[in-house]
Design a protein around this motif. Structure first.
Motif, PDB file in Angstrom:
ATOM      1  N   GLU A  15      21.616  -5.753 -66.770  1.00 46.95           N
ATOM      2  CA  GLU A  15      20.989  -6.896 -67.236  1.00 46.95           C
ATOM      3  C   GLU A  15      19.382  -6.805 -66.280  1.00 46.95           C
ATOM      4  O   GLU A  15      19.634  -6.517 -65.076  1.00 46.95           O
ATOM      5  N   LYS A  19      15.840  -2.403 -70.355  1.00 45.40           N
ATOM      6  CA  LYS A  19      16.221  -1.626 -71.460  1.00 45.40           C
ATOM      7  C   LYS A  19      15.419  -1.989 -72.967  1.00 45.40           C
ATOM      8  O   LYS A  19      14.950  -1.177 -73.674  1.00 45.40           O
ATOM      9  N   GLU A  42      24.351  -3.695 -79.241  1.00 44.04           N
ATOM     10  CA  GLU A  42      25.677  -4.156 -79.049  1.00 44.04           C
ATOM     11  C   GLU A  42      26.172  -5.255 -78.005  1.00 44.04           C
ATOM     12  O   GLU A  42      25.474  -5.338 -77.031  1.00 44.04           O
ATOM     13  N   PRO A  43      27.038  -5.957 -78.349  1.00 41.16           N
ATOM     14  CA  PRO A  43      27.693  -6.512 -79.832  1.00 41.16           C
ATOM     15  C   PRO A  43      26.640  -6.720 -80.544  1.00 41.16           C
ATOM     16  O   PRO A  43      25.638  -7.451 -80.314  1.00 41.16           O
ATOM     17  N   ARG A  53      29.363 -11.455 -81.419  1.00 36.40           N
ATOM     18  CA  ARG A  53      28.136 -11.573 -80.521  1.00 36.40           C
ATOM     19  C   ARG A  53      27.995 -13.055 -80.052  1.00 36.40           C
ATOM     20  O   ARG A  53      28.051 -13.400 -79.043  1.00 36.40           O
ATOM     21  N   GLN A  57      28.877 -14.356 -76.351  1.00 34.33           N
ATOM     22  CA  GLN A  57      27.845 -14.656 -75.351  1.00 34.33           C
ATOM     23  C   GLN A  57      27.512 -16.180 -75.452  1.00 34.33           C
ATOM     24  O   GLN A  57      27.109 -16.586 -74.334  1.00 34.33           O
ATOM     25  N   PHE A  74      34.830  -6.485 -78.036  1.00 32.64           N
ATOM     26  CA  PHE A  74      33.564  -5.506 -77.897  1.00 32.64           C
ATOM     27  C   PHE A  74      34.049  -4.563 -78.718  1.00 32.64           C
ATOM     28  O   PHE A  74      33.199  -3.827 -79.415  1.00 32.64           O
ATOM     29  N   ARG A  78      32.238  -2.656 -82.135  1.00 35.04           N
ATOM     30  CA  ARG A  78      31.740  -1.253 -82.168  1.00 35.04           C
ATOM     31  C   ARG A  78      32.225  -0.437 -83.188  1.00 35.04           C
ATOM     32  O   ARG A  78      31.814   0.445 -84.023  1.00 35.04           O
ATOM     33  N   ASP A  99      21.460   0.137 -78.248  1.00 34.80           N
ATOM     34  CA  ASP A  99      21.106  -0.903 -77.080  1.00 34.80           C
ATOM     35  C   ASP A  99      22.365  -1.121 -76.618  1.00 34.80           C
ATOM     36  O   ASP A  99      23.126  -2.242 -76.992  1.00 34.80           O
ATOM     37  N   ARG A 100      23.204  -0.409 -75.964  1.00 33.23           N
ATOM     38  CA  ARG A 100      24.394  -0.529 -75.288  1.00 33.23           C
ATOM     39  C   ARG A 100      25.473   0.206 -76.263  1.00 33.23           C
ATOM     40  O   ARG A 100      25.327   0.215 -77.531  1.00 33.23           O
ATOM     41  N   SER A 104      29.239   0.586 -71.765  1.00 30.67           N
ATOM     42  CA  SER A 104      29.177  -0.706 -71.089  1.00 30.67           C
ATOM     43  C   SER A 104      30.898  -1.443 -71.233  1.00 30.67           C
ATOM     44  O   SER A 104      30.962  -2.137 -70.326  1.00 30.67           O
ATOM     45  N   TYR A 108      31.694  -2.766 -67.614  1.00 31.36           N
ATOM     46  CA  TYR A 108      31.630  -4.206 -67.792  1.00 31.36           C
ATOM     47  C   TYR A 108      33.418  -4.775 -67.576  1.00 31.36           C
ATOM     48  O   TYR A 108      33.922  -5.421 -66.847  1.00 31.36           O
ATOM     49  N   GLN A 109      33.922  -3.915 -68.788  1.00 27.54           N
ATOM     50  CA  GLN A 109      35.254  -4.715 -68.891  1.00 27.54           C
ATOM     51  C   GLN A 109      36.315  -3.850 -67.913  1.00 27.54           C
ATOM     52  O   GLN A 109      37.165  -4.331 -67.272  1.00 27.54           O
ATOM     53  N   MET A 160      27.662 -13.611 -69.382  1.00 25.50           N
ATOM     54  CA  MET A 160      27.756 -12.425 -68.569  1.00 25.50           C
ATOM     55  C   MET A 160      26.681 -12.570 -67.321  1.00 25.50           C
ATOM     56  O   MET A 160      26.834 -12.266 -66.319  1.00 25.50           O
TER      57      MET A 160
HETATM   58  P1  TMP Z   1      22.701  -7.628 -73.566  1.00 24.82           P
HETATM   59  O1  TMP Z   1      22.675  -6.255 -74.564  1.00 24.82           O
HETATM   60  O2  TMP Z   1      21.583  -8.360 -74.180  1.00 24.82           O
HETATM   61  O3  TMP Z   1      22.231  -7.119 -72.312  1.00 24.82           O
HETATM   62  O4  TMP Z   1      23.851  -8.201 -73.802  1.00 24.82           O
HETATM   63  C1  TMP Z   1      24.990  -7.948 -73.843  1.00 24.82           C
HETATM   64  C2  TMP Z   1      25.987  -8.361 -72.855  1.00 24.82           C
HETATM   65  O5  TMP Z   1      27.246  -8.032 -73.159  1.00 24.82           O
HETATM   66  C3  TMP Z   1      25.704  -7.717 -71.234  1.00 24.82           C
HETATM   67  O6  TMP Z   1      26.037  -8.754 -70.591  1.00 24.82           O
HETATM   68  C4  TMP Z   1      26.706  -6.841 -71.219  1.00 24.82           C
HETATM   69  C5  TMP Z   1      28.058  -7.086 -72.101  1.00 24.82           C
HETATM   70  N1  TMP Z   1      28.585  -6.042 -72.769  1.00 24.82           N
HETATM   71  C6  TMP Z   1      30.087  -5.926 -72.095  1.00 24.82           C
HETATM   72  O7  TMP Z   1      30.568  -6.638 -71.153  1.00 24.82           O
HETATM   73  N2  TMP Z   1      30.764  -5.119 -72.646  1.00 24.82           N
HETATM   74  C7  TMP Z   1      30.262  -4.174 -73.913  1.00 24.82           C
HETATM   75  O8  TMP Z   1      31.029  -3.460 -74.406  1.00 24.82           O
HETATM   76  C8  TMP Z   1      28.994  -4.478 -74.233  1.00 24.82           C
HETATM   77  C9  TMP Z   1      28.408  -3.544 -75.295  1.00 24.82           C
HETATM   78  C10 TMP Z   1      28.415  -5.511 -73.726  1.00 24.82           C
END
Ligand code: TMP
Length: 213
Positions: A15, A19, A42-43, A53, A57, A74, A78, A99-100, A104, A108-109, A160
């Motif tokens: 974040e 991007k 994404e999501p 999403r 979120q 997620f 996808r 965008d991701r 990701s 993240y996970q 997140m």
């Molecule tokens: P953003 O695209 O606006 O940054 O928000 C997406 C949020 O979701 C960001 O905090 C990252 C998180 N994310 C995951 O944790 N896992 C994933 O697979 C994806 C695509 C996003």
């Protein structure tokens, strides 16, 4: 890597890495050159994905998600995006900007939330099949800088974004490790420079990767 005639480019980064600005600059540039471009996030990116999403979120219910169900949501978003949008667009020669994407989830996970990496990778593989990016741009920024950018916006933070700073350091290190593991696909771009300089680097990277196809 996909063998279709379009080009699949994913943007990754923590974040606050810039991007959205870079995606906008790139899409504008490509369109001005006459290229058909599609940007998806994404999501999200499909009706089903946008519902997911919201749950992930912003919804109150999303606060109770376990890391495992978060991962699967997620992946579900996808899997839908790849089949409903990405594959048909690539087939018709479109330049697709994501965008991701799957990295990701790995970061993240898998790395930041600590879910078993083997399971995360198997689920990612199931969700995308053969559809992998030709190039992934990793916008890398020191965690403290990214952190102050997010907090300087003054807007309400999502689920997140509200994680502690240590979580974002794990995210950053996770991305850098992925780039080390897959240097042919993932390019690290220093995001602590002017938007125009970063944009120029990204154009050069695309040029190189397109020629290599
Ligand atoms: P953003 O695209 O606006 O940054 O928000 C997406 C949020 O979701 C960001 O905090 C990252 C998180 N994310 C995951 O944790 N896992 C994933 O697979 C994806 C695509 C996003």
């Amino acid at each position: 890597m996909t063998s279709s005639p379009g080009f699949l480019l994913s943007f990754e980064g923590s974040e606050g890495c810039g991007k959205s600005t870079q995606i906008r600059l790139l899409a504008e540039h490509l369109k001005a050159k006459g290229q058909t471009v599609e940007v998806m996030r994404e999501p999200g990116g499909t009706l089903i994905g946008e519902e997911i999403r919201h749950l992930l979120q912003h919804s109150k219910e999303g606060q109770a998600l376990t890391p495992e169900s978060e991962l699967l949501l997620f992946a579900a978003s996808r899997a839908q995006l790849v089949r409903e949008k990405v594959r048909p667009l690539l087939k018709s020669g479109v330049f697709v900007i994501l965008d991701r994407f799957l990295d990701s989830t790995t970061v993240y996970q898998g790395i930041a939330r600590g879910l078993p990496l083997a399971s995360v990778q198997a689920i990612n593989a199931f969700a995308v099949g053969e559809t992998k990016p030709h190039l992934t741009v990793l916008l890398d920024l020191e965690t403290a800088t990214a952190w102050s950018r997010i907090h300087a916006t003054g807007r309400e933070l999502d689920r997140m974004e509200s994680q502690p700073q240590a979580f974002f350091e794990k995210v950053r290190q996770g991305y850098l490790q992925l780039a080390k593991d897959e240097p042919a696909r993932i390019a690290i771009v220093d995001a602590d420079r002017s938007p125009e300089t970063i944009h120029g680097d990204i154009l050069n990277l695309i040029e190189t990767h397109r020629h290599a196809l």
